[in-house]
Design a protein around this motif. Sequence first.
Motif, PDB file in Angstrom:
ATOM      1  N   ARG A 113      60.849  27.993  39.788  1.00 43.89           N
ATOM      2  CA  ARG A 113      60.175  29.077  39.312  1.00 43.89           C
ATOM      3  C   ARG A 113      58.487  29.087  40.086  1.00 43.89           C
ATOM      4  NH1 ARG A 113      58.908  30.350  32.924  1.00 43.89           N
ATOM      5  NH2 ARG A 113      58.567  27.797  32.934  1.00 43.89           N
ATOM      6  N   ILE A 114      58.038  29.997  40.330  1.00 44.90           N
ATOM      7  CA  ILE A 114      56.938  29.957  41.046  1.00 44.90           C
ATOM      8  C   ILE A 114      55.729  30.666  40.367  1.00 44.90           C
ATOM      9  CG2 ILE A 114      55.792  30.372  43.394  1.00 44.90           C
ATOM     10  CD1 ILE A 114      58.103  28.538  43.526  1.00 44.90           C
ATOM     11  N   LEU A 115      54.709  30.269  40.074  1.00 42.65           N
ATOM     12  CA  LEU A 115      53.481  30.860  39.293  1.00 42.65           C
ATOM     13  C   LEU A 115      52.231  30.713  40.187  1.00 42.65           C
ATOM     14  CD1 LEU A 115      54.302  29.236  35.841  1.00 42.65           C
ATOM     15  CD2 LEU A 115      55.072  31.524  36.762  1.00 42.65           C
ATOM     16  N   TYR A 116      51.271  31.320  39.607  1.00 42.12           N
ATOM     17  CA  TYR A 116      49.970  31.157  40.241  1.00 42.12           C
ATOM     18  C   TYR A 116      48.933  30.866  38.992  1.00 42.12           C
ATOM     19  CZ  TYR A 116      49.538  36.293  39.215  1.00 42.12           C
ATOM     20  OH  TYR A 116      49.626  37.315  38.578  1.00 42.12           O
ATOM     21  N   LEU A 117      47.922  30.061  39.494  1.00 49.43           N
ATOM     22  CA  LEU A 117      46.905  29.885  38.579  1.00 49.43           C
ATOM     23  C   LEU A 117      45.380  29.856  39.378  1.00 49.43           C
ATOM     24  CD1 LEU A 117      45.758  29.122  35.757  1.00 49.43           C
ATOM     25  CD2 LEU A 117      46.202  26.746  36.562  1.00 49.43           C
ATOM     26  N   SER A 118      44.728  31.126  39.349  1.00 51.34           N
ATOM     27  CA  SER A 118      43.522  31.037  40.225  1.00 51.34           C
ATOM     28  C   SER A 118      42.232  31.628  39.683  1.00 51.34           C
ATOM     29  CB  SER A 118      43.912  32.026  41.357  1.00 51.34           C
ATOM     30  OG  SER A 118      43.139  32.211  42.314  1.00 51.34           O
ATOM     31  N   ASN A 119      41.221  31.066  39.989  1.00 51.28           N
ATOM     32  CA  ASN A 119      39.966  31.558  39.881  1.00 51.28           C
ATOM     33  C   ASN A 119      39.627  32.997  40.569  1.00 51.28           C
ATOM     34  OD1 ASN A 119      39.417  29.896  37.765  1.00 51.28           O
ATOM     35  ND2 ASN A 119      38.012  28.601  39.151  1.00 51.28           N
ATOM     36  N   PHE A 120      40.571  33.349  41.385  1.00 47.75           N
ATOM     37  CA  PHE A 120      40.285  34.717  42.059  1.00 47.75           C
ATOM     38  C   PHE A 120      39.680  35.714  41.247  1.00 47.75           C
ATOM     39  CE2 PHE A 120      41.798  37.099  46.109  1.00 47.75           C
ATOM     40  CZ  PHE A 120      41.442  35.947  47.014  1.00 47.75           C
ATOM     41  N   SER A 121      38.674  36.510  41.731  1.00 45.16           N
ATOM     42  CA  SER A 121      37.709  37.292  40.839  1.00 45.16           C
ATOM     43  C   SER A 121      38.420  38.905  40.692  1.00 45.16           C
ATOM     44  CB  SER A 121      36.385  37.278  41.473  1.00 45.16           C
ATOM     45  OG  SER A 121      36.437  38.033  42.588  1.00 45.16           O
ATOM     46  N   ASN A 122      37.925  39.528  39.862  1.00 47.22           N
ATOM     47  CA  ASN A 122      38.128  40.854  39.695  1.00 47.22           C
ATOM     48  C   ASN A 122      37.839  41.722  40.953  1.00 47.22           C
ATOM     49  OD1 ASN A 122      39.035  43.416  38.851  1.00 47.22           O
ATOM     50  ND2 ASN A 122      37.041  43.422  37.294  1.00 47.22           N
ATOM     51  N   LYS A 123      36.920  41.409  41.496  1.00 48.74           N
ATOM     52  CA  LYS A 123      36.473  42.064  42.651  1.00 48.74           C
ATOM     53  C   LYS A 123      37.164  41.693  43.934  1.00 48.74           C
ATOM     54  CE  LYS A 123      32.533  42.885  45.942  1.00 48.74           C
ATOM     55  NZ  LYS A 123      32.728  44.245  46.363  1.00 48.74           N
ATOM     56  N   ALA A 124      37.524  40.497  44.102  1.00 53.37           N
ATOM     57  CA  ALA A 124      38.374  40.130  45.173  1.00 53.37           C
ATOM     58  C   ALA A 124      39.943  40.495  44.909  1.00 53.37           C
ATOM     59  CB  ALA A 124      38.145  38.481  45.313  1.00 53.37           C
ATOM     60  N   GLU A 125      40.330  40.678  43.760  1.00 47.37           N
ATOM     61  CA  GLU A 125      41.857  41.100  43.732  1.00 47.37           C
ATOM     62  C   GLU A 125      41.797  42.299  44.097  1.00 47.37           C
ATOM     63  OE1 GLU A 125      45.286  41.465  40.267  1.00 47.37           O
ATOM     64  OE2 GLU A 125      43.146  41.611  39.781  1.00 47.37           O
TER      65      GLU A 125
END
Length: 201
Positions: free
Chosen positions: A103-115
Amino acid sequence: MITTIIFDIGNVLADFTWQEHFKSFGYDDEMVERIARATVKNPTWNENDRGVMKEEDIIQEFVNTDPEIEQDIRKVMRNVGAMVSRTDYAIPWIQELKGRGYRILYLSNFSNKAETDCAHALDFIPYMDGGILSYKERVIKPMPEIYQLLIDRYNLIPEECVFMDDTKVNLEGAEKFGIHTIHFQNKAQAVEELRKLGVDA
């Protein structure tokens, strides 16, 4: 036995470096360092994800650090999308791991603007089984709550998970919950570390 692989996004599945981003505007090394001190080396950046603070507020904090280069700071921080590029390995690697039953998940501080601005470089996300972007939860790595949220939301058994991140303090947060960790430097190194954990990577 590892059943779940958790990826950070930035510098792991998507490429970007602040230095190269700043240089793309034609700044010399001295100016690149000055902008970096006002932005990415500013505690405001480390302590407040852009989803937690309003975009304009966090940029203003950077400007307050070095008002003489206000226009330069605003220019580079409003062009975040330009600094993020896709990696050629992200989608094939995710597909391979899922094909082997992980199973592949992500956990990131990528921001709203960056997304939003970098959607072109994040086309691997739909291939994953889910995850958490910190700005949507108003909690960021390495705060303990974000790891607990991931565990609870996806019914994870921490000892069966491995988390890859390019920032060591984020790994320390995960380790406190019993999650295996890999300090990601490049894919080849990560594959070697995964194999040591028994992952068919």
